[in-house]
Design an enzyme around this catalytic site. Sequence first.
Site, PDB file in Angstrom:
ATOM      1  N   CYS A  66       0.846  -1.192   0.000  1.00  0.00           N
ATOM      2  CA  CYS A  66       0.000   0.000   0.000  1.00  0.00           C
ATOM      3  C   CYS A  66       0.885   1.246   0.000  1.00  0.00           C
ATOM      4  O   CYS A  66       1.791   1.373   0.830  1.00  0.00           O
ATOM      5  CB  CYS A  66      -0.900  -0.014   1.223  1.00  0.00           C
ATOM      6  SG  CYS A  66      -1.899   1.475   1.396  1.00  0.00           S
ATOM      7  N   GLU A  67       0.609   2.143  -0.914  1.00  0.00           N
ATOM      8  CA  GLU A  67       1.438   3.344  -1.019  1.00  0.00           C
ATOM      9  C   GLU A  67       1.217   4.332   0.124  1.00  0.00           C
ATOM     10  O   GLU A  67       2.009   5.232   0.316  1.00  0.00           O
ATOM     11  CB  GLU A  67       1.209   4.036  -2.366  1.00  0.00           C
ATOM     12  CG  GLU A  67      -0.158   4.609  -2.565  1.00  0.00           C
ATOM     13  CD  GLU A  67      -0.355   5.172  -3.959  1.00  0.00           C
ATOM     14  OE1 GLU A  67      -1.144   6.118  -4.074  1.00  0.00           O
ATOM     15  OE2 GLU A  67       0.267   4.683  -4.919  1.00  0.00           O
ATOM     16  N   HIS A  68       0.163   4.167   0.896  1.00  0.00           N
ATOM     17  CA  HIS A  68      -0.111   5.109   1.984  1.00  0.00           C
ATOM     18  C   HIS A  68       0.771   4.890   3.208  1.00  0.00           C
ATOM     19  O   HIS A  68       1.230   5.851   3.830  1.00  0.00           O
ATOM     20  CB  HIS A  68      -1.583   5.033   2.388  1.00  0.00           C
ATOM     21  CG  HIS A  68      -2.513   5.422   1.286  1.00  0.00           C
ATOM     22  ND1 HIS A  68      -3.793   4.938   1.196  1.00  0.00           N
ATOM     23  CD2 HIS A  68      -2.338   6.220   0.209  1.00  0.00           C
ATOM     24  CE1 HIS A  68      -4.372   5.437   0.122  1.00  0.00           C
ATOM     25  NE2 HIS A  68      -3.511   6.212  -0.495  1.00  0.00           N
ATOM     26  N   HIS A  69       0.977   3.615   3.583  1.00  0.00           N
ATOM     27  CA  HIS A  69       1.762   3.312   4.788  1.00  0.00           C
ATOM     28  C   HIS A  69       2.925   2.367   4.511  1.00  0.00           C
ATOM     29  O   HIS A  69       3.627   1.968   5.436  1.00  0.00           O
ATOM     30  CB  HIS A  69       0.869   2.685   5.868  1.00  0.00           C
ATOM     31  CG  HIS A  69      -0.240   3.569   6.319  1.00  0.00           C
ATOM     32  ND1 HIS A  69      -1.525   3.469   5.819  1.00  0.00           N
ATOM     33  CD2 HIS A  69      -0.255   4.591   7.204  1.00  0.00           C
ATOM     34  CE1 HIS A  69      -2.284   4.373   6.387  1.00  0.00           C
ATOM     35  NE2 HIS A  69      -1.552   5.073   7.228  1.00  0.00           N
ATOM     36  N   GLN A 113      -5.483  -0.723  -3.912  1.00  0.00           N
ATOM     37  CA  GLN A 113      -6.206  -1.830  -4.532  1.00  0.00           C
ATOM     38  C   GLN A 113      -7.117  -1.361  -5.656  1.00  0.00           C
ATOM     39  O   GLN A 113      -7.210  -2.009  -6.698  1.00  0.00           O
ATOM     40  CB  GLN A 113      -7.015  -2.579  -3.473  1.00  0.00           C
ATOM     41  CG  GLN A 113      -7.764  -3.769  -4.025  1.00  0.00           C
ATOM     42  CD  GLN A 113      -8.428  -4.589  -2.953  1.00  0.00           C
ATOM     43  OE1 GLN A 113      -7.956  -4.658  -1.825  1.00  0.00           O
ATOM     44  NE2 GLN A 113      -9.538  -5.222  -3.283  1.00  0.00           N
ATOM     45  N   HIS A 141      -5.592  -6.016   3.994  1.00  0.00           N
ATOM     46  CA  HIS A 141      -4.629  -4.919   4.039  1.00  0.00           C
ATOM     47  C   HIS A 141      -4.003  -4.772   5.420  1.00  0.00           C
ATOM     48  O   HIS A 141      -4.715  -4.711   6.417  1.00  0.00           O
ATOM     49  CB  HIS A 141      -5.332  -3.605   3.676  1.00  0.00           C
ATOM     50  CG  HIS A 141      -5.762  -3.538   2.254  1.00  0.00           C
ATOM     51  ND1 HIS A 141      -5.137  -2.742   1.330  1.00  0.00           N
ATOM     52  CD2 HIS A 141      -6.742  -4.183   1.588  1.00  0.00           C
ATOM     53  CE1 HIS A 141      -5.722  -2.892   0.159  1.00  0.00           C
ATOM     54  NE2 HIS A 141      -6.705  -3.771   0.283  1.00  0.00           N
ATOM     55  N   CYS A 171      -2.772  -2.181   6.675  1.00  0.00           N
ATOM     56  CA  CYS A 171      -3.177  -0.936   7.338  1.00  0.00           C
ATOM     57  C   CYS A 171      -4.521  -1.091   8.047  1.00  0.00           C
ATOM     58  O   CYS A 171      -4.854  -0.285   8.917  1.00  0.00           O
ATOM     59  CB  CYS A 171      -3.206   0.228   6.345  1.00  0.00           C
ATOM     60  SG  CYS A 171      -4.262  -0.020   4.929  1.00  0.00           S
TER      61      CYS A 171
END
Length: 196
Positions: A85-88, A126, A154, A156
Amino acid sequence: MTVDRARVERLTRELLEAIGENPDRPGLKQTPSRMAELYAELFAGVDEDPATHLARTISVTRGPAPETLASGAVLLRDIRFRSVCEHHLLPFAGLAHLAYLPGEQVVGLGALVKVVETLASRPQVQERLGEQIADAVDEHLDTRGVLVVLDASHGCVTMRGGRQPMASTVTIAARGAFVEPAARAELIALIGGHGE
Protein backbone atom coordinates in the site's frame (compact mmCIF):
# COMPACT_ATOMS: atom_id res chain seq x y z
CA MET A 1 15.19 2.11 -12.95
CA THR A 2 15.88 -0.79 -10.67
CA VAL A 3 15.80 -0.57 -6.89
CA ASP A 4 18.92 1.13 -5.53
CA ARG A 5 19.85 -1.59 -3.03
CA ALA A 6 22.79 0.27 -1.51
CA ARG A 7 20.59 3.27 -0.80
CA VAL A 8 17.85 1.09 0.71
CA GLU A 9 20.48 -0.45 3.01
CA ARG A 10 21.68 2.99 4.14
CA LEU A 11 18.14 4.22 4.71
CA THR A 12 17.21 1.07 6.65
CA ARG A 13 20.16 1.61 8.97
CA GLU A 14 19.04 5.21 9.42
CA LEU A 15 15.46 4.13 10.11
CA LEU A 16 16.60 1.63 12.74
CA GLU A 17 18.62 4.36 14.42
CA ALA A 18 15.65 6.76 14.21
CA ILE A 19 13.43 4.36 16.17
CA GLY A 20 16.12 3.97 18.85
CA GLU A 21 17.58 0.65 17.72
CA ASN A 22 21.18 -0.36 17.20
CA PRO A 23 21.56 -1.58 13.58
CA ASP A 24 24.84 -3.30 14.55
CA ARG A 25 23.34 -5.62 17.16
CA PRO A 26 23.33 -9.30 16.08
CA GLY A 27 19.58 -9.55 15.37
CA LEU A 28 19.58 -6.46 13.15
CA LYS A 29 23.00 -6.61 11.52
CA GLN A 30 21.68 -8.27 8.32
CA THR A 31 18.37 -6.36 8.28
CA PRO A 32 19.51 -3.57 5.91
CA SER A 33 20.63 -6.06 3.25
CA ARG A 34 17.50 -8.14 3.77
CA MET A 35 15.35 -5.03 3.31
CA ALA A 36 17.19 -4.14 0.10
CA GLU A 37 16.56 -7.64 -1.26
CA LEU A 38 12.91 -7.53 -0.17
CA TYR A 39 12.28 -4.11 -1.75
CA ALA A 40 13.91 -5.22 -5.00
CA GLU A 41 11.40 -8.09 -5.11
CA LEU A 42 8.34 -6.15 -3.91
CA PHE A 43 8.87 -3.30 -6.39
CA ALA A 44 10.17 -5.22 -9.41
CA GLY A 45 7.18 -4.08 -11.47
CA VAL A 46 7.81 -0.35 -11.13
CA ASP A 47 9.42 -0.03 -14.56
CA GLU A 48 7.99 -3.15 -16.17
CA ASP A 49 5.34 -2.80 -18.89
CA PRO A 50 2.53 -5.34 -18.32
CA ALA A 51 1.70 -5.25 -22.04
CA THR A 52 4.84 -7.27 -22.81
CA HIS A 53 3.16 -10.31 -21.25
CA LEU A 54 0.20 -9.98 -23.62
CA ALA A 55 2.22 -9.67 -26.83
CA ARG A 56 2.11 -13.37 -27.78
CA THR A 57 -1.45 -14.21 -28.72
CA ILE A 58 -3.06 -17.20 -30.38
CA SER A 59 -5.61 -16.93 -33.18
CA VAL A 60 -8.76 -18.79 -32.22
CA THR A 61 -9.90 -19.31 -35.82
CA ARG A 62 -6.51 -20.15 -37.30
CA GLY A 63 -5.03 -21.74 -34.19
CA PRO A 64 -4.46 -25.39 -33.30
CA ALA A 65 -8.12 -26.11 -32.42
CA PRO A 66 -10.52 -23.73 -34.19
CA GLU A 67 -13.45 -26.05 -33.50
CA THR A 68 -13.11 -25.30 -29.77
CA LEU A 69 -13.91 -21.58 -29.88
CA ALA A 70 -15.06 -20.20 -26.57
CA SER A 71 -18.67 -19.02 -26.70
CA GLY A 72 -18.39 -17.20 -23.39
CA ALA A 73 -15.90 -15.65 -21.06
CA VAL A 74 -12.54 -17.02 -20.04
CA LEU A 75 -12.33 -16.79 -16.24
CA LEU A 76 -9.09 -17.30 -14.32
CA ARG A 77 -9.84 -17.45 -10.58
CA ASP A 78 -7.74 -17.33 -7.45
CA ILE A 79 -4.60 -15.64 -8.74
CA ARG A 80 -2.65 -15.01 -5.55
CA PHE A 81 -1.05 -11.59 -5.42
CA ARG A 82 0.71 -9.36 -2.95
CA SER A 83 1.43 -5.67 -3.09
CA VAL A 84 2.43 -2.76 -0.89
CA CYS A 85 0.00 0.00 0.00
CA GLU A 86 1.44 3.34 -1.02
CA HIS A 87 -0.11 5.11 1.98
CA HIS A 88 1.76 3.31 4.79
CA LEU A 89 4.10 0.96 2.87
CA LEU A 90 2.35 -1.96 4.53
CA PRO A 91 1.56 -5.13 2.59
CA PHE A 92 -1.77 -6.16 1.20
CA ALA A 93 -2.45 -9.54 -0.33
CA GLY A 94 -5.29 -11.58 -1.66
CA LEU A 95 -6.85 -13.14 -4.71
CA ALA A 96 -7.43 -11.70 -8.15
CA HIS A 97 -10.13 -13.09 -10.43
CA LEU A 98 -9.79 -12.06 -14.06
CA ALA A 99 -12.25 -12.70 -16.90
CA TYR A 100 -12.39 -11.61 -20.51
CA LEU A 101 -14.60 -12.21 -23.51
CA PRO A 102 -12.17 -13.19 -26.26
CA GLY A 103 -12.36 -11.86 -29.76
CA GLU A 104 -10.18 -13.33 -32.51
CA GLN A 105 -7.07 -13.54 -30.29
CA VAL A 106 -6.54 -15.27 -26.95
CA VAL A 107 -3.51 -15.35 -24.72
CA GLY A 108 -1.94 -18.04 -22.57
CA LEU A 109 -3.37 -18.04 -19.05
CA GLY A 110 0.09 -17.58 -17.54
CA ALA A 111 0.31 -14.22 -19.28
CA LEU A 112 -2.70 -13.01 -17.32
CA VAL A 113 -1.00 -14.04 -14.08
CA LYS A 114 2.12 -12.09 -15.14
CA VAL A 115 0.03 -8.95 -15.77
CA VAL A 116 -1.38 -9.17 -12.23
CA GLU A 117 2.06 -9.80 -10.71
CA THR A 118 3.72 -6.96 -12.64
CA LEU A 119 1.13 -4.36 -11.68
CA ALA A 120 0.98 -5.56 -8.06
CA SER A 121 4.78 -5.20 -7.76
CA ARG A 122 4.57 -1.44 -7.33
CA PRO A 123 3.44 0.87 -4.56
CA GLN A 124 -0.32 0.57 -5.05
CA VAL A 125 -3.84 1.05 -3.85
CA GLN A 126 -6.21 -1.83 -4.53
CA GLU A 127 -8.72 0.26 -6.46
CA ARG A 128 -6.09 1.45 -8.94
CA LEU A 129 -4.53 -2.02 -9.23
CA GLY A 130 -7.81 -3.52 -10.44
CA GLU A 131 -8.31 -0.68 -12.92
CA GLN A 132 -4.76 -1.05 -14.26
CA ILE A 133 -5.18 -4.80 -14.75
CA ALA A 134 -8.48 -4.26 -16.58
CA ASP A 135 -6.95 -1.53 -18.75
CA ALA A 136 -3.92 -3.65 -19.68
CA VAL A 137 -6.05 -6.61 -20.78
CA ASP A 138 -8.63 -4.42 -22.51
CA GLU A 139 -6.07 -2.36 -24.41
CA HIS A 140 -3.64 -5.12 -25.40
CA LEU A 141 -5.90 -8.10 -26.13
CA ASP A 142 -8.73 -8.50 -28.59
CA THR A 143 -11.56 -8.49 -26.04
CA ARG A 144 -15.24 -7.65 -25.96
CA GLY A 145 -15.22 -7.26 -22.19
CA VAL A 146 -12.95 -7.52 -19.16
CA LEU A 147 -13.77 -8.07 -15.49
CA VAL A 148 -11.29 -7.91 -12.60
CA VAL A 149 -12.34 -8.69 -9.04
CA LEU A 150 -9.76 -8.28 -6.27
CA ASP A 151 -10.30 -9.52 -2.71
CA ALA A 152 -7.47 -8.53 -0.39
CA SER A 153 -6.50 -8.13 3.23
CA HIS A 154 -4.63 -4.92 4.04
CA GLY A 155 -1.96 -4.48 6.68
CA CYS A 156 -3.18 -0.94 7.34
CA VAL A 157 -6.54 -2.41 8.41
CA THR A 158 -5.39 -5.64 10.07
CA MET A 159 -2.28 -4.37 11.92
CA ARG A 160 -3.00 -0.72 12.73
CA GLY A 161 -5.92 1.63 13.15
CA GLY A 162 -9.03 -0.50 13.62
CA ARG A 163 -7.00 -3.74 13.80
CA GLN A 164 -9.56 -5.92 12.07
CA PRO A 165 -7.67 -9.15 11.26
CA MET A 166 -10.60 -10.76 9.39
CA ALA A 167 -11.49 -7.76 7.22
CA SER A 168 -10.98 -7.89 3.47
CA THR A 169 -11.66 -5.42 0.69
CA VAL A 170 -13.35 -6.34 -2.59
CA THR A 171 -13.02 -4.15 -5.68
CA ILE A 172 -14.41 -4.57 -9.18
CA ALA A 173 -13.10 -3.12 -12.44
CA ALA A 174 -15.05 -3.73 -15.64
CA ARG A 175 -14.68 -2.86 -19.30
CA GLY A 176 -16.81 -3.39 -22.40
CA ALA A 177 -19.60 -5.94 -22.09
CA PHE A 178 -19.06 -6.31 -18.35
CA VAL A 179 -19.68 -2.67 -17.43
CA GLU A 180 -23.34 -3.47 -16.78
CA PRO A 181 -23.81 -5.37 -13.48
CA ALA A 182 -26.36 -7.74 -15.04
CA ALA A 183 -23.85 -8.77 -17.72
CA ARG A 184 -21.26 -9.78 -15.12
CA ALA A 185 -23.65 -11.45 -12.65
CA GLU A 186 -22.87 -14.98 -13.88
CA LEU A 187 -19.12 -14.42 -13.48
CA ILE A 188 -19.55 -12.89 -10.03
CA ALA A 189 -21.56 -15.99 -9.05
CA LEU A 190 -18.83 -18.28 -10.41
CA ILE A 191 -16.16 -16.38 -8.51
CA GLY A 192 -18.10 -16.33 -5.25
CA GLY A 193 -19.46 -19.85 -5.37
CA HIS A 194 -16.58 -21.96 -6.63
CA GLY A 195 -15.57 -23.15 -3.15
CA GLU A 196 -19.01 -24.50 -2.34
